[in-house]
Design a protein around this motif. Structure first.
Motif, PDB file in Angstrom:
ATOM      1  N   THR A 165      -3.362  -5.337   4.513  1.00 25.97           N
ATOM      2  CA  THR A 165      -4.715  -4.888   4.170  1.00 25.97           C
ATOM      3  C   THR A 165      -4.961  -3.484   4.710  1.00 25.97           C
ATOM      4  O   THR A 165      -5.522  -2.623   4.011  1.00 25.97           O
ATOM      5  CB  THR A 165      -5.763  -5.858   4.751  1.00 25.97           C
ATOM      6  N   GLU A 222      -4.872  -2.010  -5.144  1.00 29.96           N
ATOM      7  CA  GLU A 222      -5.553  -3.294  -4.951  1.00 29.96           C
ATOM      8  C   GLU A 222      -4.852  -4.415  -5.707  1.00 29.96           C
ATOM      9  O   GLU A 222      -4.699  -5.531  -5.187  1.00 29.96           O
ATOM     10  CB  GLU A 222      -7.014  -3.177  -5.395  1.00 29.96           C
ATOM     11  N   ASP A 223      -4.414  -4.126  -6.926  1.00 34.38           N
ATOM     12  CA  ASP A 223      -3.708  -5.151  -7.711  1.00 34.38           C
ATOM     13  C   ASP A 223      -2.392  -5.541  -7.036  1.00 34.38           C
ATOM     14  O   ASP A 223      -2.053  -6.733  -6.946  1.00 34.38           O
ATOM     15  CB  ASP A 223      -3.438  -4.646  -9.130  1.00 34.38           C
ATOM     16  N   ASN A 270      -3.048  -7.609  -3.989  1.00 37.08           N
ATOM     17  CA  ASN A 270      -3.444  -8.985  -4.311  1.00 37.08           C
ATOM     18  C   ASN A 270      -2.231  -9.872  -4.586  1.00 37.08           C
ATOM     19  O   ASN A 270      -2.204 -11.047  -4.201  1.00 37.08           O
ATOM     20  CB  ASN A 270      -4.385  -8.991  -5.520  1.00 37.08           C
ATOM     21  N   GLN A 319      -0.607 -10.447  -1.144  1.00 33.12           N
ATOM     22  CA  GLN A 319      -1.429 -11.361  -0.352  1.00 33.12           C
ATOM     23  C   GLN A 319      -1.239 -12.813  -0.803  1.00 33.12           C
ATOM     24  O   GLN A 319      -1.149 -13.718   0.031  1.00 33.12           O
ATOM     25  CB  GLN A 319      -2.902 -10.970  -0.470  1.00 33.12           C
ATOM     26  N   ALA A 320      -1.158 -13.022  -2.106  1.00 31.71           N
ATOM     27  CA  ALA A 320      -0.944 -14.379  -2.622  1.00 31.71           C
ATOM     28  C   ALA A 320       0.402 -14.929  -2.148  1.00 31.71           C
ATOM     29  O   ALA A 320       0.518 -16.108  -1.781  1.00 31.71           O
ATOM     30  CB  ALA A 320      -1.016 -14.376  -4.144  1.00 31.71           C
TER      31      ALA A 320
END
Length: 332
Positions: free
Chosen positions: A173, A191-192, A195, A198-199
């Protein structure tokens, strides 16, 4: 007359062809202009971003988030332990050419603090990962061979923060936010990509939770250094280990060997762990005397060149760690 008619007809055909050529040429130019405005790494200034990291894990997160929009490089040579690394003059030159320098912090990277204090590196271009997680002190609890023999300083904060997947998310992050700060143009891309990462990190975290919950044991034995305090604390695991996290690799004291062998036999431990780049001599002794098999817990601080060439990632290695942990905690 026929000649004139023929000539005029030919003239008209030539004019049509000429007009068609002009239209096609204009269309080609138009599409070329549109293409030049497209968001591609080769044409966008963001592709010129230069990122340098110390550890592989930071390189991996940065590359996953920036993708093709930045040149990401790792200072630490492949196969080298961070505890043995010192930057060369050329490394320092590269750092001053970087748009972003990402380092972990801690005693193993004290050289970064020296460079910042002497203003050899611009602090505005740096990102220190230990600033973004809750830190834990280095511990000698559960450690068999105390570090009086290795001259280690106590009371320091443990630097191996990334061994906890939730900490890895916090670190990622911070990298994402910094990239957006210096390159607003590609905010959506960062950001994409974040994401997706992060998943994947959340999936690894959930897997560890499930493995620990289903395990018949609540402890692990590490016949090596112990850089896993953030990991064991995250999942509520107890541990027994040979050396502290940053202990120099040396021949173990006879008492350490005997104590761990007796422990493994007494508790009927089927597997013992080593970490990457270990000489595994202690683990070999324990395995020979107790019958326990060796398993790798890769902390992902660095990889061999072969592993890097194979495209191995933090997520992939932590998934393998989860598989090995499942074996170690099972009731065999």
């Amino acid at each position: 007359m026929n000649k004139k008619l023929f000539y005029r007809k030919s003239n008209k055909s030539g004019a049509s062809v000429t007009a068609l050529v002009i239209v096609i040429t204009m269309l080609i130019l138009l599409f070329s202009l549109l293409g030049s405005c497209a968001n591609s790494p080769d044409d966008n200034e963001a592709a010129d971003l230069k990122i340098f990291t110390t550890l592989f894990v930071l390189y991996d997160f940065s590359h996953s988030i920036a993708g093709d929009w930045a040149s990401v490089n790792m200072l630490l040579p492949a196969g080298v332990d961070i505890h043995a690394y010192e930057p060369t003059p050329q490394d320092i030159i590269l750092l001053n050419q970087a748009d972003l320098f990402i380092y972990n912090g801690g005693s193993s990277e004290a050289w970064v603090d020296r460079l910042l204090e002497s203003e050899e590196v611009n602090p505005k271009n740096t990102l220190r990962m230990m600033d973004f997680v809750e830190l834990r002190e280095e511990t000698d609890s559960g450690i068999i061979e105390q570090d009086e023999d290795h001259g280690h300083v106590h009371g320091l904060m443990d630097e191996h923060i990334w061994t906890s997947p939730p900490n890895a998310i916090a670190m990622s992050t911070a990298i994402k936010d910094k990239l957006i700060e210096i390159d607003q143009t590609n905010k959506n891309i960062y950001e994409d990509n974040f994401n997706v990462l992060q998943a994947e990190l959340n999936a690894v975290h959930e897997k560890f939770l499930a493995v620990v919950k289903a395990g018949s044991r609540d402890f692990i034995v590490v016949a090596d250094r112990f850089p896993l305090i953030y990991f064991t604390a995250e999942y509520g695991l107890n541990y027994y280990a040979a050396y502290e996290a940053c202990a120099a690799e040396a021949e173990p004291a006879p008492r350490t060997v005997t104590t761990l062998i007796e422990l493994v036999i007494e508790k009927d431990v089927p597997y013992i762990f080593t970490i990457e780049f270990s000489n595994e001599r202690l683990a070999d002794q324990i395995s020979k005397e107790s019958g326990a098999e060796k398993l790798l817990f890769h902390t992902v601080h660095n990889l061999t060149q072969k592993e890097i060439d194979q495209g191995i990632t933090y997520v992939g290695l932590m998934q393998k760690n989860a598989d090995n942990l499942e074996k170690a905690l099972a009731d065999e």
